[in-house]
Structure formats: C-alpha cells, structure tokens
Write a protein that holds these residues in place. Structure first.
Motif, PDB file in Angstrom:
ATOM      1  N   LEU A 199       0.832  -1.084  -0.007  1.00 18.62           N
ATOM      2  CA  LEU A 199      -0.098  -0.156  -0.003  1.00 18.62           C
ATOM      3  C   LEU A 199       1.015   1.319  -0.280  1.00 18.62           C
ATOM      4  O   LEU A 199       0.421   2.417  -0.754  1.00 18.62           O
ATOM      5  CB  LEU A 199      -0.740   0.167   1.195  1.00 18.62           C
ATOM      6  CG  LEU A 199      -1.706   1.044   1.345  1.00 18.62           C
ATOM      7  CD1 LEU A 199      -2.810   1.454   0.244  1.00 18.62           C
ATOM      8  CD2 LEU A 199      -2.506   0.988   2.747  1.00 18.62           C
ATOM      9  N   VAL A 200       1.915   1.203   0.998  1.00 16.42           N
ATOM     10  CA  VAL A 200       2.921   2.480   0.845  1.00 16.42           C
ATOM     11  C   VAL A 200       3.535   2.600  -0.491  1.00 16.42           C
ATOM     12  O   VAL A 200       3.632   3.845  -0.897  1.00 16.42           O
ATOM     13  CB  VAL A 200       3.660   2.163   1.855  1.00 16.42           C
ATOM     14  CG1 VAL A 200       4.992   3.145   1.890  1.00 16.42           C
ATOM     15  CG2 VAL A 200       2.859   2.517   3.516  1.00 16.42           C
ATOM     16  N   THR A 201       3.905   1.600  -1.208  1.00 11.54           N
ATOM     17  CA  THR A 201       4.508   1.690  -2.198  1.00 11.54           C
ATOM     18  C   THR A 201       3.728   2.186  -3.372  1.00 11.54           C
ATOM     19  O   THR A 201       3.788   3.192  -4.127  1.00 11.54           O
ATOM     20  CB  THR A 201       4.989   0.331  -3.057  1.00 11.54           C
ATOM     21  OG1 THR A 201       5.914  -0.439  -2.056  1.00 11.54           O
ATOM     22  CG2 THR A 201       5.564   0.382  -4.276  1.00 11.54           C
ATOM     23  N   ARG A 202       2.424   2.023  -3.408  1.00  9.47           N
ATOM     24  CA  ARG A 202       1.195   2.500  -4.257  1.00  9.47           C
ATOM     25  C   ARG A 202       1.087   3.988  -4.034  1.00  9.47           C
ATOM     26  O   ARG A 202       0.990   4.980  -4.908  1.00  9.47           O
ATOM     27  CB  ARG A 202      -0.233   1.814  -4.148  1.00  9.47           C
ATOM     28  CG  ARG A 202      -0.060   0.516  -4.885  1.00  9.47           C
ATOM     29  CD  ARG A 202      -1.591  -0.021  -4.921  1.00  9.47           C
ATOM     30  NE  ARG A 202      -2.262  -0.037  -3.821  1.00  9.47           N
ATOM     31  CZ  ARG A 202      -2.403  -1.231  -3.050  1.00  9.47           C
ATOM     32  NH1 ARG A 202      -1.759  -2.132  -2.981  1.00  9.47           N
ATOM     33  NH2 ARG A 202      -3.373  -0.913  -2.081  1.00  9.47           N
ATOM     34  N   LEU A 203       1.011   4.501  -2.938  1.00  6.35           N
ATOM     35  CA  LEU A 203       0.553   5.739  -2.522  1.00  6.35           C
ATOM     36  C   LEU A 203       1.947   6.677  -2.677  1.00  6.35           C
ATOM     37  O   LEU A 203       1.908   7.793  -3.196  1.00  6.35           O
ATOM     38  CB  LEU A 203       0.497   5.786  -0.905  1.00  6.35           C
ATOM     39  CG  LEU A 203      -0.991   5.262  -0.672  1.00  6.35           C
ATOM     40  CD1 LEU A 203      -1.283   5.242   1.066  1.00  6.35           C
ATOM     41  CD2 LEU A 203      -2.059   5.893  -1.373  1.00  6.35           C
ATOM     42  N   GLU A 204       3.128   5.935  -2.437  1.00  8.57           N
ATOM     43  CA  GLU A 204       4.411   6.629  -2.753  1.00  8.57           C
ATOM     44  C   GLU A 204       4.408   6.831  -4.413  1.00  8.57           C
ATOM     45  O   GLU A 204       4.923   8.280  -4.660  1.00  8.57           O
ATOM     46  CB  GLU A 204       5.625   5.885  -2.286  1.00  8.57           C
ATOM     47  CG  GLU A 204       6.885   6.604  -2.413  1.00  8.57           C
ATOM     48  CD  GLU A 204       7.914   5.702  -2.071  1.00  8.57           C
ATOM     49  OE1 GLU A 204       8.842   6.241  -1.114  1.00  8.57           O
ATOM     50  OE2 GLU A 204       8.248   4.726  -2.110  1.00  8.57           O
ATOM     51  N   GLN A 205       3.957   5.982  -5.084  1.00 10.79           N
ATOM     52  CA  GLN A 205       4.181   6.166  -6.787  1.00 10.79           C
ATOM     53  C   GLN A 205       3.362   7.227  -6.985  1.00 10.79           C
ATOM     54  O   GLN A 205       3.346   7.916  -7.821  1.00 10.79           O
ATOM     55  CB  GLN A 205       3.762   4.920  -7.286  1.00 10.79           C
ATOM     56  CG  GLN A 205       5.011   3.953  -7.095  1.00 10.79           C
ATOM     57  CD  GLN A 205       4.521   2.291  -7.608  1.00 10.79           C
ATOM     58  OE1 GLN A 205       3.301   2.163  -7.825  1.00 10.79           O
ATOM     59  NE2 GLN A 205       5.421   1.526  -7.913  1.00 10.79           N
ATOM     60  N   ARG A 206       2.116   7.347  -6.226  1.00 14.35           N
ATOM     61  CA  ARG A 206       1.127   8.494  -6.734  1.00 14.35           C
ATOM     62  C   ARG A 206       1.514   9.831  -5.990  1.00 14.35           C
ATOM     63  O   ARG A 206       0.881  10.725  -6.069  1.00 14.35           O
ATOM     64  CB  ARG A 206      -0.170   8.174  -5.974  1.00 14.35           C
ATOM     65  CG  ARG A 206      -0.761   7.004  -6.857  1.00 14.35           C
ATOM     66  CD  ARG A 206      -2.315   6.594  -6.072  1.00 14.35           C
ATOM     67  NE  ARG A 206      -2.939   7.707  -6.020  1.00 14.35           N
ATOM     68  CZ  ARG A 206      -4.425   7.500  -5.525  1.00 14.35           C
ATOM     69  NH1 ARG A 206      -4.679   6.568  -4.792  1.00 14.35           N
ATOM     70  NH2 ARG A 206      -5.107   8.691  -5.516  1.00 14.35           N
ATOM     71  N   GLY A 207       2.720   9.795  -5.376  1.00 20.25           N
ATOM     72  CA  GLY A 207       3.373  11.267  -4.594  1.00 20.25           C
ATOM     73  C   GLY A 207       2.645  11.562  -3.357  1.00 20.25           C
ATOM     74  O   GLY A 207       2.592  12.829  -3.018  1.00 20.25           O
ATOM     75  N   LEU A 208       1.866  10.511  -2.874  1.00 20.87           N
ATOM     76  CA  LEU A 208       1.131  10.987  -1.338  1.00 20.87           C
ATOM     77  C   LEU A 208       1.618  10.798  -0.207  1.00 20.87           C
ATOM     78  O   LEU A 208       1.327  11.460   0.459  1.00 20.87           O
ATOM     79  CB  LEU A 208      -0.207  10.322  -1.638  1.00 20.87           C
ATOM     80  CG  LEU A 208      -1.118  10.287  -3.032  1.00 20.87           C
ATOM     81  CD1 LEU A 208      -2.408   9.493  -2.664  1.00 20.87           C
ATOM     82  CD2 LEU A 208      -1.613  11.880  -2.987  1.00 20.87           C
ATOM     83  N   LEU A 209       2.823   9.891  -0.361  1.00 17.72           N
ATOM     84  CA  LEU A 209       3.611  10.066   0.836  1.00 17.72           C
ATOM     85  C   LEU A 209       5.012   9.590   0.352  1.00 17.72           C
ATOM     86  O   LEU A 209       5.276   9.102  -0.729  1.00 17.72           O
ATOM     87  CB  LEU A 209       3.134   8.829   1.861  1.00 17.72           C
ATOM     88  CG  LEU A 209       2.546   7.262   1.466  1.00 17.72           C
ATOM     89  CD1 LEU A 209       3.981   6.626   1.331  1.00 17.72           C
ATOM     90  CD2 LEU A 209       1.786   6.879   2.531  1.00 17.72           C
ATOM     91  N   THR A 210       5.905   9.377   1.354  1.00 11.80           N
ATOM     92  CA  THR A 210       7.431   9.373   1.077  1.00 11.80           C
ATOM     93  C   THR A 210       7.932   8.332   2.288  1.00 11.80           C
ATOM     94  O   THR A 210       7.498   8.401   3.353  1.00 11.80           O
ATOM     95  CB  THR A 210       8.078  10.591   0.868  1.00 11.80           C
ATOM     96  OG1 THR A 210       9.485  10.317   0.515  1.00 11.80           O
ATOM     97  CG2 THR A 210       8.137  11.409   2.395  1.00 11.80           C
TER      98      THR A 210
END
Length: 149
Positions: free
Chosen positions: A77-88
């Motif tokens: 999930l973190v990988t997907r959200l990171e790819q969307r630029g929403l978290l790091t």
C-alpha cells in the motif's frame, strides 16, 4: 441450550451486529472516496493516520497497526501511495533497518479534499444505521464514546 451456550450465542450475535454496522459504513465510505477522490478506505486511513502525527512520521509497523494490515500489505500500500506522490519513505538515521513514512504536501492536500466527504458519508451511514433497530444500540454506544482531544 445451556447457560454457556447462551453466552456464546449472545457474543456471536453481537459480533454479527458489529460486522453488519462495519460493512454498512465501509461500503458507503468506499463508494464515496473512490468516486470523489480516487482513494480506498484503507488508503484514506493511512493518510489520516499520518496526518495525525503533527508533522512527524510513523514507522511502517505503526502504520500497519493503524490501518489493521499485515506488514506485507502495508508495504504494498505504501508503495502504491508513494508512486502517486502522496507519501514518502525515509530511512531511519539511527537504525538502517527502520523505515519511516510521511505524508507529502500532495497527500495532505488530497486528504484535506477527501475529509469532508468522509465525514459526511460517515455521519449519513451512522444515521441510516441508527434507524435500523438491530444497529441502533451500537450507534448509540459509538456516540457515547469519549472523544480524543
């Protein structure tokens, strides 16, 4: 049926009622968040948990607990959200195995846009559940819970 059997059935009925309330709320939130903000409920939960860190970050294990996910599901999930630029993700300086996660400005902005929809849909779902005799006692109990300050 004995007393012990009655107690088991009461607990089971309580669990089924709680699951029904959860399902009603989650289905309503999922539809609204996906349609209006391209977010799932669990993605919203992660962004919300990170936003409550007062500008700080969370370890992946803390985030997994907050989202009620396994470690591997949290990583995906973190990988997907990171790819969307929403978290790091940030490596811990003291412990090279430690990875922290933080909200990005884009993640904060999306959360701010989604929060009113989330809160409205949650209130509507609870009102709908309150009108259902089997669910009304649970909704009442939720309203009586102390609020975090």
């Amino acid at each position: 049926m004995g007393i012990a059997d009655d107690a088991v059935e009461i607990r089971a009925q309580g669990w089924r009622t709680l699951a029904a309330l959860h399902g009603l709320i989650e289905t309503s939130l999922e539809r609204a968040l996906q349609a209006g903000h391209d977010l799932s409920v669990v993605e919203y939960t992660v962004l919300d948990a990170l936003s409550r860190q007062d500008g700080w970050h969370m370890r992946m294990s803390q985030l997994a607990r907050a989202a009620a996910l396994s470690g591997s599901a949290t990583t995906r999930l973190v990988t997907r959200l990171e790819q969307r630029g929403l978290l790091t993700r940030i490596l811990c300086a003291d412990d090279r195995r430690g990875i922290y996660t933080e909200l990005t400005p884009a993640g904060s902005e999306l959360l701010a846009q989604a929060r009113p929809s989330h809160d409205r849909v949650l209130a509507d779902a609870l009102a709908e559940a309150e009108a259902t005799p089997e669910l009304a006692p649970l909704v009442d109990a939720l309203h009586r819970l102390p609020t975090a300050r």
